[in-house]
Design a protein around this motif. Structure first.
Motif, mmCIF file in Angstrom:
data_model
loop_
_atom_site.group_PDB
_atom_site.id
_atom_site.type_symbol
_atom_site.label_atom_id
_atom_site.label_comp_id
_atom_site.label_asym_id
_atom_site.label_seq_id
_atom_site.Cartn_x
_atom_site.Cartn_y
_atom_site.Cartn_z
ATOM 1 N N PRO A 1 2.154 7.535 2.786
ATOM 2 C CA PRO A 1 3.558 7.102 2.697
ATOM 3 C C PRO A 1 4.534 8.233 2.414
ATOM 4 O O PRO A 1 5.706 8.143 2.792
ATOM 5 C CB PRO A 1 3.541 6.086 1.554
ATOM 6 N N GLY A 2 4.099 9.295 1.744
ATOM 7 C CA GLY A 2 5.016 10.381 1.434
ATOM 8 C C GLY A 2 5.580 11.064 2.664
ATOM 9 O O GLY A 2 6.647 11.681 2.598
ATOM 10 N N ALA A 3 4.885 10.959 3.782
ATOM 11 C CA ALA A 3 5.340 11.594 5.021
ATOM 12 C C ALA A 3 6.112 10.641 5.914
ATOM 13 O O ALA A 3 6.550 11.030 7.005
ATOM 14 C CB ALA A 3 4.149 12.157 5.792
ATOM 15 N N PHE A 4 6.291 9.394 5.453
ATOM 16 C CA PHE A 4 6.909 8.388 6.318
ATOM 17 C C PHE A 4 7.908 7.523 5.552
ATOM 18 O O PHE A 4 8.048 6.329 5.813
ATOM 19 C CB PHE A 4 5.826 7.504 6.946
ATOM 20 N N GLY A 5 8.614 8.123 4.600
ATOM 21 C CA GLY A 5 9.540 7.349 3.789
ATOM 22 C C GLY A 5 10.650 6.703 4.588
ATOM 23 O O GLY A 5 11.013 5.544 4.341
ATOM 24 N N TYR A 6 11.241 7.441 5.533
ATOM 25 C CA TYR A 6 12.339 6.871 6.315
ATOM 26 C C TYR A 6 11.827 5.747 7.205
ATOM 27 O O TYR A 6 12.493 4.717 7.370
ATOM 28 C CB TYR A 6 13.013 7.958 7.146
ATOM 29 N N TRP A 7 10.626 5.939 7.787
ATOM 30 C CA TRP A 7 10.004 4.855 8.541
ATOM 31 C C TRP A 7 9.827 3.625 7.643
ATOM 32 O O TRP A 7 10.053 2.487 8.072
ATOM 33 C CB TRP A 7 8.637 5.295 9.051
ATOM 34 N N GLY A 8 9.387 3.865 6.398
ATOM 35 C CA GLY A 8 9.191 2.758 5.473
ATOM 36 C C GLY A 8 10.467 1.990 5.227
ATOM 37 O O GLY A 8 10.449 0.752 5.084
ATOM 38 N N CYS A 9 11.595 2.693 5.161
ATOM 39 C CA CYS A 9 12.884 2.006 5.002
ATOM 40 C C CYS A 9 13.138 1.076 6.187
ATOM 41 O O CYS A 9 13.592 -0.071 6.004
ATOM 42 C CB CYS A 9 14.004 3.033 4.875
ATOM 43 N N ALA B 1 0.830 -1.211 0.000
ATOM 44 C CA ALA B 1 0.000 0.000 0.000
ATOM 45 C C ALA B 1 0.859 1.253 0.000
ATOM 46 O O ALA B 1 0.529 2.254 -0.658
ATOM 47 C CB ALA B 1 -0.932 -0.002 1.219
ATOM 48 N N MET B 2 1.973 1.226 0.731
ATOM 49 C CA MET B 2 2.879 2.370 0.717
ATOM 50 C C MET B 2 3.464 2.571 -0.672
ATOM 51 O O MET B 2 3.529 3.695 -1.187
ATOM 52 C CB MET B 2 3.996 2.182 1.747
ATOM 53 N N ALA B 3 3.897 1.478 -1.290
ATOM 54 C CA ALA B 3 4.501 1.586 -2.628
ATOM 55 C C ALA B 3 3.490 2.113 -3.643
ATOM 56 O O ALA B 3 3.814 2.991 -4.460
ATOM 57 C CB ALA B 3 5.025 0.216 -3.062
ATOM 58 N N GLU B 4 2.272 1.605 -3.601
ATOM 59 C CA GLU B 4 1.261 2.067 -4.542
ATOM 60 C C GLU B 4 0.863 3.507 -4.256
ATOM 61 O O GLU B 4 0.603 4.286 -5.181
ATOM 62 C CB GLU B 4 0.031 1.153 -4.475
ATOM 63 N N GLY B 5 0.820 3.892 -2.986
ATOM 64 C CA GLY B 5 0.501 5.275 -2.643
ATOM 65 C C GLY B 5 1.528 6.256 -3.186
ATOM 66 O O GLY B 5 1.177 7.331 -3.688
ATOM 67 N N LEU B 6 2.795 5.894 -3.107
ATOM 68 C CA LEU B 6 3.832 6.756 -3.656
ATOM 69 C C LEU B 6 3.715 6.862 -5.171
ATOM 70 O O LEU B 6 3.887 7.939 -5.754
ATOM 71 C CB LEU B 6 5.209 6.234 -3.270
ATOM 72 N N LEU B 7 3.403 5.748 -5.826
ATOM 73 C CA LEU B 7 3.274 5.792 -7.282
ATOM 74 C C LEU B 7 2.064 6.612 -7.716
ATOM 75 O O LEU B 7 2.086 7.249 -8.779
ATOM 76 C CB LEU B 7 3.189 4.377 -7.844
ATOM 77 N N ARG B 8 1.007 6.629 -6.900
ATOM 78 C CA ARG B 8 -0.153 7.475 -7.239
ATOM 79 C C ARG B 8 0.212 8.952 -7.196
ATOM 80 O O ARG B 8 -0.334 9.759 -7.954
ATOM 81 C CB ARG B 8 -1.311 7.197 -6.277
ATOM 82 N N ASP B 9 1.118 9.303 -6.304
ATOM 83 C CA ASP B 9 1.523 10.706 -6.179
ATOM 84 C C ASP B 9 2.713 11.043 -7.065
ATOM 85 O O ASP B 9 3.188 12.170 -7.089
ATOM 86 C CB ASP B 9 1.861 11.007 -4.708
ATOM 87 N N ALA B 10 3.215 10.059 -7.795
ATOM 88 C CA ALA B 10 4.425 10.255 -8.595
ATOM 89 C C ALA B 10 4.134 11.098 -9.829
ATOM 90 O O ALA B 10 3.076 10.991 -10.450
ATOM 91 C CB ALA B 10 4.989 8.905 -9.019
ATOM 92 N N ASP B 11 5.093 11.951 -10.168
ATOM 93 C CA ASP B 11 5.050 12.677 -11.432
ATOM 94 C C ASP B 11 5.750 11.799 -12.467
ATOM 95 O O ASP B 11 6.972 11.729 -12.518
ATOM 96 C CB ASP B 11 5.763 14.022 -11.279
ATOM 97 N N ARG B 12 4.959 11.121 -13.315
ATOM 98 C CA ARG B 12 5.526 10.165 -14.257
ATOM 99 C C ARG B 12 6.279 10.858 -15.390
ATOM 100 O O ARG B 12 7.112 10.240 -16.044
ATOM 101 C CB ARG B 12 4.414 9.285 -14.849
ATOM 102 N N ALA B 13 5.971 12.127 -15.624
ATOM 103 C CA ALA B 13 6.625 12.833 -16.732
ATOM 104 C C ALA B 13 8.004 13.362 -16.335
ATOM 105 O O ALA B 13 8.958 13.270 -17.112
ATOM 106 C CB ALA B 13 5.750 13.981 -17.218
ATOM 107 N N TYR B 14 8.124 13.911 -15.131
ATOM 108 C CA TYR B 14 9.365 14.593 -14.746
ATOM 109 C C TYR B 14 10.021 14.017 -13.489
ATOM 110 O O TYR B 14 11.040 14.533 -13.039
ATOM 111 C CB TYR B 14 9.098 16.085 -14.531
#
Length: 624
Positions: free
Chosen positions: A515-523, A73-86
């Motif tokens: 997930p964008g606010a907890f990346g280091y926790w995710g690591c 869910a964290m991985a998919e959440g980050l990809l939803r917020d990802a800028d695929r162009a840049y």
């Protein structure tokens, strides 16, 4: 800001209210203070005081680790917020978000998740090619004001470059995993380069070298510590202070300095006449931008063809041009330097240096980091076993905060992983253990696993806050969890491991939702879900084996080595108490293995497999 009163106006109104209605103002202040104190006290008691002893229930044989449950869910959440162009996340302004990218790298390798790997590599490539990257002097600006990373806020922060140093180093390691997997699957080595590859990932070493060169040249105290920031503004040619004046160029300047190579350089680095940003040019690698490539009718291979040159010769000409401009720029008025040496930021940079040394085998990076840690020990120690937050021009000030001590402990652990000898290993572990002992004593919240940001006894704060969220730097509690999870195993302190596990467990639901606010926790979650591995190298090749293993993508792995002179290692395996009392102590990981067979032991919680003969025989990192 539009619609809000100016700060001077606010102060004037406060002064007026205090003079005319003092009793009411003081009553409101008391209410506000009470609210803040209750908020942070309550935050520390949220259902964590009754947590079971997690170390006793996590990852039973054959069962998935509970921390693994929220990772998809964290991985998919980050990809939803990802800028695929840049690349990166969200819209302008764009921040590097190194913690989130490092999570994506871990998730990609652990779960063979190509979309996460591709986005992380593409994002780093876009930043490296963009104007946020200083293509002449190395290093990165704080953030980009646009979506495509072209226009930076020109201020350079030590901590941003520290975190990107780690991200680019780990990206290079993760990219090797991708290429090796493609070759094993039957692809030819040259074809493997094209399998989900980021064009820039292979150039990560060059970017890392640029960051280190910039920091050692422009940000380093003669004794080894690193300064905090370089301002965005400097004097322009007319003597006026202007943002970006140090970094930008006109075509007239390029033609005067580069002569016949000016047009080639302009095409490669996006310069034009008139300049595209406030009449001047910010340099960026233009071939990374499809719109500019189409406008020019060229890509980099076509540039080489148009000039009748091989790619290698083209790059030599561009390198010469960059050096000419760099030397000319050195004569301009420089941006202002904030020469404070901040404990947490230096520690993060040291950790980045050790990761770069591991990824690229560049021993000088580790030497720079050890000198910086020595500077911190010498100049920021408070003489009573603690540390200060900041040092400037001979004076250390303010008690260290939570992120200072936790980041310092993490850097010392990283130093122990790379230590050239046992004395150095034990010294760095002793320093890390002392810092985290102070954290546990001085920063623990009344209930629950959390730590306050400020130590007990500090009276100049309105309320003791609990820092959970990643921002420009990692959450202070996440850094503390990282240090405890590693040190608990290294020093055989189960209570420390338990505290780290409780911290991570307490944040899991929030990290899954945001997930964008907890990346280091995710690591930390991924590293625990993979099973915190311990690699013990015994024998004459121990250091070489460790170097090969550290060059691989093995985040969170703990290392110990025993050199050929077993008698010299007789103290290995001394107790944690001995290690705390004396820097001559050694790692418990080595206990009982001095006289065993030579080889590489792959262990978890001190339970080891039979030794193997080469690094290639060691199980790859990942979630079981």
């Amino acid at each position: 800001m539009p619609g809000r009163p100016a700060w001077r106006t606010v102060l004037q109104r406060v002064q007026k209210a205090f003079g005319e209605q003092r009793q009411r103002v003081e009553e409101q202040a008391d209410l506000l203070l009470n609210h803040l104190q209750q908020r942070h006290t309550a935050a520390g008691t949220a259902s964590n005081s009754a947590l079971p002893e997690l170390a006793s229930v996590l990852q039973a044989q054959g069962e998935a680790h509970p921390f693994a449950e929220g990772l998809p869910a964290m991985a998919e959440g980050l990809l939803r917020d990802a800028d695929r162009a840049y690349g990166g996340f969200g819209q302008a302004p764009k921040f590097p978000s190194a913690h989130a990218l490092r999570f994506q790298l871990r998730y990609a390798v652990a779960q063979q998740h190509v979309p996460s790997l591709q986005h992380a590599l593409d994002s780093l490539e876009a930043m490296a090619r963009g104007g946020i990257h200083d293509h002449l002097g190395g290093g990165f600006a704080r953030y980009a004001t646009d979506r495509a990373w072209l226009v930076p806020h020109f201020e350079k922060m030590l901590y941003d470059n520290a975190l990107l140093l780690s991200a680019f180093s780990e990206a290079a390691q993760a990219d090797r995993v991708r290429r090796e997997a493609a070759v094993k699957a039957g692809a030819q080595p040259e074809a493997a380069e094209a399998v989900g590859a980021s064009v820039f990932a292979g150039q990560a070493e060059q970017v890392v070298r640029g960051i280190v060169d910039w920091a050692t040249r422009a940000m380093r105290h003669p004794d080894g510590g690193f300064y905090a920031t370089l301002d965005a503004d400097s004097l322009n040619a007319e003597g006026r202070s202007e943002e970006g004046a140090f970094y930008t160029w006109s075509m007239a300047e390029l033609r005067q300095l580069l002569g016949a190579d000016a047009d080639l350089f302009a095409r490669a680095y996006g310069a034009r006449d008139p300049g595209w940003w406030e009449g001047r040019n910010i340099l960026y690698r233009a071939e990374a931008l499809p719109d500019l490539a189409k406008a020019e009718g060229l890509a980099i291979p076509d540039l080489a063809k148009a000039e009748g040159l091989a790619i290698t010769e083209l790059e030599k000409r561009l390198a010469r041009a960059r050096q000419i401009l760099f030397e000319h720029r050195a004569g301009r008025p420089h941006p202002g330097l904030d020469n404070k040496v901040i404990l947490a930021w230096n520690a993060l940079f040291c950790s980045g240096l050790f990761r770069a040394e591991a990824a690229f085998g560049e021993a000088t990076y580790a030497g720079i980091a050890r000198q910086a840690l020595d500077f911190l020990d010498q100049h920021l120690a408070d003489g009573q076993g603690g540390m200060h937050h900041v040092w400037q021009e001979g004076r250390a000030r303010f008690p260290a905060y939570l992120d200072d001590l936790a980041a310092y402990a993490c850097a010392c652990i990283d130093a122990a992983d790379a230590a050239p000898d046992h004395s150095e290993m034990a010294h760095r572990l002793h320093q890390a253990g002392r810092a985290m002992a102070q954290v546990l004593e001085q920063f623990s919240a009344a209930e629950g696993p959390w730590f306050y940001y400020t130590p007990k006894g500090q009276t100049d704060v309105v309320a003791r806050t609990i820092d959970r969220y990643d921002g420009a730097t990692p959450s202070a509690n996440a850094l503390a969890a990282d240090a405890l999870l590693r040190l608990g195993r290294l020093l055989d302190r189960p209570a420390w491991t338990e505290r780290g596990l409780q911290l991570v467990d307490a944040i899991r639901s929030q990290a899954k939702a945001n997930p964008g606010a907890f990346g280091y926790w995710g690591c930390c979650m991924i590293e625990e879900a993979a099973g915190r591995e311990e690699l013990v190298c015994i024998g004459p090749k121990a250091k070489a084996w460790r170097g090969t293993l550290r060059a691989q993508f093995r985040p969170g792995t703990l290392y110990a080595i025993a050199a050929p002179d077993r008698e010299a290692d007789r103290d290995a395996g001394r107790s944690a108490a001995d290690l705390e009392d004396s820097p001559a102590g050694e790692w418990p990981l080595l206990a009982g293995r001095q006289q065993g067979p030579e080889g590489i032991y792959h262990c978890r919680n001190y339970a080891c497999s039979a030794p193997v003969a080469t690094p290639g025989d060691v199980q790859t990192w990942g979630i079981p």
